[in-house]
Design a protein around this motif. Structure first.
Motif, PDB file in Angstrom:
ATOM      1  N   GLN A   1      -0.394  63.050  39.775  1.00  0.00           N
ATOM      2  CA  GLN A   1       0.932  63.593  40.060  1.00  0.00           C
ATOM      3  C   GLN A   1       0.803  64.887  40.831  1.00  0.00           C
ATOM      4  OE1 GLN A   1       3.061  61.921  36.096  1.00  0.00           O
ATOM      5  NE2 GLN A   1       3.930  63.606  37.195  1.00  0.00           N
TER       6      GLN A   1
ATOM      7  N   LEU B   1      -8.605  64.491  32.849  1.00  0.00           N
ATOM      8  CA  LEU B   1      -7.967  65.712  32.391  1.00  0.00           C
ATOM      9  C   LEU B   1      -7.880  66.574  33.641  1.00  0.00           C
ATOM     10  CD1 LEU B   1      -7.204  67.086  29.694  1.00  0.00           C
ATOM     11  CD2 LEU B   1      -9.621  67.549  29.326  1.00  0.00           C
ATOM     12  N   LEU B   2      -6.655  66.987  33.998  1.00  0.00           N
ATOM     13  CA  LEU B   2      -6.491  67.690  35.269  1.00  0.00           C
ATOM     14  C   LEU B   2      -5.853  69.050  35.116  1.00  0.00           C
ATOM     15  CD1 LEU B   2      -5.116  64.391  36.013  1.00  0.00           C
ATOM     16  CD2 LEU B   2      -6.568  65.239  37.834  1.00  0.00           C
ATOM     17  N   CYS B   3      -6.479  70.060  35.688  1.00  0.00           N
ATOM     18  CA  CYS B   3      -5.903  71.397  35.636  1.00  0.00           C
ATOM     19  C   CYS B   3      -4.929  71.565  36.797  1.00  0.00           C
ATOM     20  CB  CYS B   3      -6.979  72.475  35.700  1.00  0.00           C
ATOM     21  SG  CYS B   3      -6.262  74.138  35.642  1.00  0.00           S
TER      22      CYS B   3
ATOM     23  N   LYS C   1      -9.161  71.475  38.927  1.00  0.00           N
ATOM     24  CA  LYS C   1     -10.327  70.936  38.228  1.00  0.00           C
ATOM     25  C   LYS C   1     -10.041  69.562  37.633  1.00  0.00           C
ATOM     26  CE  LYS C   1     -13.759  72.664  34.962  1.00  0.00           C
ATOM     27  NZ  LYS C   1     -14.124  73.907  34.260  1.00  0.00           N
TER      28      LYS C   1
ATOM     29  N   ILE D   1     -11.626  66.774  34.918  1.00  0.00           N
ATOM     30  CA  ILE D   1     -12.648  66.464  33.922  1.00  0.00           C
ATOM     31  C   ILE D   1     -12.496  65.007  33.524  1.00  0.00           C
ATOM     32  CG2 ILE D   1     -13.369  66.871  31.536  1.00  0.00           C
ATOM     33  CD1 ILE D   1     -12.662  69.792  31.921  1.00  0.00           C
TER      34      ILE D   1
ATOM     35  N   TYR E   1      -3.591  60.122  32.343  1.00  0.00           N
ATOM     36  CA  TYR E   1      -3.867  61.406  32.962  1.00  0.00           C
ATOM     37  C   TYR E   1      -3.300  62.498  32.074  1.00  0.00           C
ATOM     38  CZ  TYR E   1      -4.382  58.476  37.168  1.00  0.00           C
ATOM     39  OH  TYR E   1      -4.749  57.512  38.078  1.00  0.00           O
ATOM     40  N   LEU E   2      -4.130  63.460  31.720  1.00  0.00           N
ATOM     41  CA  LEU E   2      -3.663  64.603  30.940  1.00  0.00           C
ATOM     42  C   LEU E   2      -3.593  65.802  31.882  1.00  0.00           C
ATOM     43  CD1 LEU E   2      -5.895  64.229  27.728  1.00  0.00           C
ATOM     44  CD2 LEU E   2      -3.655  63.218  28.206  1.00  0.00           C
ATOM     45  N   TYR E   3      -2.400  66.337  32.053  1.00  0.00           N
ATOM     46  CA  TYR E   3      -2.214  67.495  32.935  1.00  0.00           C
ATOM     47  C   TYR E   3      -2.086  68.763  32.111  1.00  0.00           C
ATOM     48  CZ  TYR E   3      -1.104  63.815  36.213  1.00  0.00           C
ATOM     49  OH  TYR E   3      -1.166  62.692  36.988  1.00  0.00           O
ATOM     50  N   GLY E   4      -2.722  69.822  32.558  1.00  0.00           N
ATOM     51  CA  GLY E   4      -2.620  71.059  31.807  1.00  0.00           C
ATOM     52  C   GLY E   4      -3.317  72.191  32.526  1.00  0.00           C
ATOM     53  N   ARG E   5      -3.640  73.206  31.776  1.00  0.00           N
ATOM     54  CA  ARG E   5      -4.319  74.362  32.351  1.00  0.00           C
ATOM     55  C   ARG E   5      -5.617  74.600  31.593  1.00  0.00           C
ATOM     56  NH1 ARG E   5       0.883  75.963  33.620  1.00  0.00           N
ATOM     57  NH2 ARG E   5       1.397  76.361  31.447  1.00  0.00           N
ATOM     58  N   CYS E   6      -6.671  74.751  32.339  1.00  0.00           N
ATOM     59  CA  CYS E   6      -7.936  75.029  31.678  1.00  0.00           C
ATOM     60  C   CYS E   6      -8.009  76.521  31.406  1.00  0.00           C
ATOM     61  CB  CYS E   6      -9.121  74.536  32.495  1.00  0.00           C
ATOM     62  SG  CYS E   6      -9.361  75.354  34.054  1.00  0.00           S
ATOM     63  N   GLN E   7      -8.868  76.918  30.478  1.00  0.00           N
ATOM     64  CA  GLN E   7      -8.862  78.317  30.044  1.00  0.00           C
ATOM     65  C   GLN E   7      -9.367  79.304  31.079  1.00  0.00           C
ATOM     66  OE1 GLN E   7     -10.927  77.981  26.369  1.00  0.00           O
ATOM     67  NE2 GLN E   7      -9.078  77.561  25.177  1.00  0.00           N
TER      68      GLN E   7
ATOM     69  N   TYR F   1     -12.145  70.576  25.598  1.00  0.00           N
ATOM     70  CA  TYR F   1     -12.464  71.041  26.941  1.00  0.00           C
ATOM     71  C   TYR F   1     -11.756  72.348  27.293  1.00  0.00           C
ATOM     72  CZ  TYR F   1     -14.708  66.561  27.798  1.00  0.00           C
ATOM     73  OH  TYR F   1     -15.536  65.481  27.745  1.00  0.00           O
ATOM     74  N   GLY F   2     -11.090  72.944  26.302  1.00  0.00           N
ATOM     75  CA  GLY F   2     -10.409  74.196  26.560  1.00  0.00           C
ATOM     76  C   GLY F   2      -9.195  74.055  27.443  1.00  0.00           C
ATOM     77  N   PHE F   3      -8.483  72.969  27.300  1.00  0.00           N
ATOM     78  CA  PHE F   3      -7.270  72.753  28.096  1.00  0.00           C
ATOM     79  C   PHE F   3      -6.029  72.913  27.247  1.00  0.00           C
ATOM     80  CE2 PHE F   3      -7.422  70.759  32.397  1.00  0.00           C
ATOM     81  CZ  PHE F   3      -8.754  70.986  32.654  1.00  0.00           C
ATOM     82  N   ASP F   4      -4.979  73.297  27.932  1.00  0.00           N
ATOM     83  CA  ASP F   4      -3.680  73.423  27.335  1.00  0.00           C
ATOM     84  C   ASP F   4      -2.812  72.358  28.010  1.00  0.00           C
ATOM     85  OD1 ASP F   4      -2.081  74.699  25.635  1.00  0.00           O
ATOM     86  OD2 ASP F   4      -1.865  76.548  26.815  1.00  0.00           O
ATOM     87  N   ILE F   5      -2.529  71.288  27.338  1.00  0.00           N
ATOM     88  CA  ILE F   5      -1.821  70.182  27.976  1.00  0.00           C
ATOM     89  C   ILE F   5      -0.342  70.483  28.153  1.00  0.00           C
ATOM     90  CG2 ILE F   5      -1.096  67.788  27.733  1.00  0.00           C
ATOM     91  CD1 ILE F   5      -3.677  67.107  26.575  1.00  0.00           C
ATOM     92  N   THR F   6       0.150  70.294  29.362  1.00  0.00           N
ATOM     93  CA  THR F   6       1.565  70.534  29.614  1.00  0.00           C
ATOM     94  C   THR F   6       2.297  69.214  29.776  1.00  0.00           C
ATOM     95  OG1 THR F   6       1.012  70.698  31.939  1.00  0.00           O
ATOM     96  CG2 THR F   6       1.233  72.748  30.732  1.00  0.00           C
ATOM     97  N   ASP F   7       1.555  68.195  30.125  1.00  0.00           N
ATOM     98  CA  ASP F   7       2.189  66.926  30.422  1.00  0.00           C
ATOM     99  C   ASP F   7       1.113  65.853  30.413  1.00  0.00           C
ATOM    100  OD1 ASP F   7       4.124  65.168  31.122  1.00  0.00           O
ATOM    101  OD2 ASP F   7       4.138  65.683  33.253  1.00  0.00           O
ATOM    102  N   HIS F   8       1.535  64.626  30.259  1.00  0.00           N
ATOM    103  CA  HIS F   8       0.544  63.565  30.389  1.00  0.00           C
ATOM    104  C   HIS F   8       1.245  62.270  30.693  1.00  0.00           C
ATOM    105  CE1 HIS F   8       1.650  62.528  26.200  1.00  0.00           C
ATOM    106  NE2 HIS F   8       1.337  61.309  26.576  1.00  0.00           N
ATOM    107  N   CYS F   9       0.516  61.319  31.214  1.00  0.00           N
ATOM    108  CA  CYS F   9       1.105  60.003  31.350  1.00  0.00           C
ATOM    109  C   CYS F   9       0.093  58.922  31.083  1.00  0.00           C
ATOM    110  CB  CYS F   9       1.810  59.830  32.692  1.00  0.00           C
ATOM    111  SG  CYS F   9       0.710  59.730  34.065  1.00  0.00           S
TER     112      CYS F   9
END
Lengths: 143, 143
Positions: A72, A91-93, A98, A100, A128-134, B118-126
């Motif tokens: 997306q 897993l997408l930042c 990034k 993963i 697909y997991l969307y988020g922010r990496c640390q 993996y140190g991610f903060d998930i905001t969304d996923h599909c």
DNA sequence: CTACGTGCAAACGGTTTGCAATTCC
DNA sequence: GGAATTGCAAACCGTTTGCACGTAG
């Protein structure tokens, strides 16, 4: 070696196909768009047409050499990755781009169970997991 | 009623917005493309422009009224569904277009666990499961 | 030699955008 | 009345396709 892989897929060995396959095999970036592949090849003084890149990638996809993703985040642009490893999800930042890859047996099992429950025969899936990496600052170019 | 929902979202009540919202609320088909919405409204003698449909849907999306999906099956066309129910994922029949919504706590938990790892903060996923349902013949128009 | 593959430019399809006219409050 | 919204047509952008030329086997 890339050569054999093409033959195995029933594809005639041609320069563009070899170049694209080799690029995908050697690239640090496991996920590239057609445009990125095209530009990279131009920089390497390999003259391919963008249309050819698209055609070859589609052939690779149907041959199972490559997997096409529609993240997306990348606004409609498809990206391609070599289909060499075992199945995995992503897993997408959204900050730094990034990507993963991960595998999870439990999720796979649940998917099968759910499909069964609804009388479905799963042929494909994408998670697909969307988020922010640390630490997005140190992975700006790690796509 | 649709009216209040628009206000709550900070959107001025206009005819196109009302029509689109009401259509989404009343439609049997929970997943519609912009084009489908546009054509349906035309058939109902509501004259909206396709561009407006797109604009309104985007506004609805950012307001959380609607969720946009990009199912692989529908070749690049986005579909929209009302964001009224609790979070769910989708099971899609590639033969007949049937869409089943499901919820799975175990999968959700695993996603969180993986993100954490993996140190991610998930905001969304599909998660889209593509396959074939057992009785595609009787759901040809069940999209 | 011949079928298959390629490059180019033009078409495509879904979506977005600039702008003048219109609508909402 | 004035800001926000609309409709239209044109632009957009990633991708596909028709066609004449080139290349692998």
């Amino acid at each position: 070696m890339s050569n054999t892989e093409l033959k195995k897929a029933g594809l005639k060995t041609t320069l563009p196909r070899l170049r694209i396959l080799q690029l995908l095999e050697s690239s640090k970036t496991r996920h590239m768009s057609a445009e990125e592949i095209y530009k990279t090849l131009l920089e390497l003084d390999e003259d391919v047409g963008l249309a050819t890149v698209y055609r070859v990638l589609t052939q690779f996809e149907t041959a199972g050499i490559v997997i096409r993703h529609h993240f997306q985040s990348s606004s409609g642009t498809a990206v391609f990755e070599l289909n060499e490893r075992s199945h995995h999800d992503h897993l997408l930042c959204t900050d730094c781009g990034k990507v993963i890859e991960f595998e999870d047996k439990i999720i796979e099992e649940r998917q099968q169970a759910i499909a069964k429950q609804y009388g479905f025969d799963i042929t494909d899936h994408c998670l697909y997991l969307y988020g922010r990496c640390q630490h997005p600052e140190n992975c700006e170019h790690n796509k």
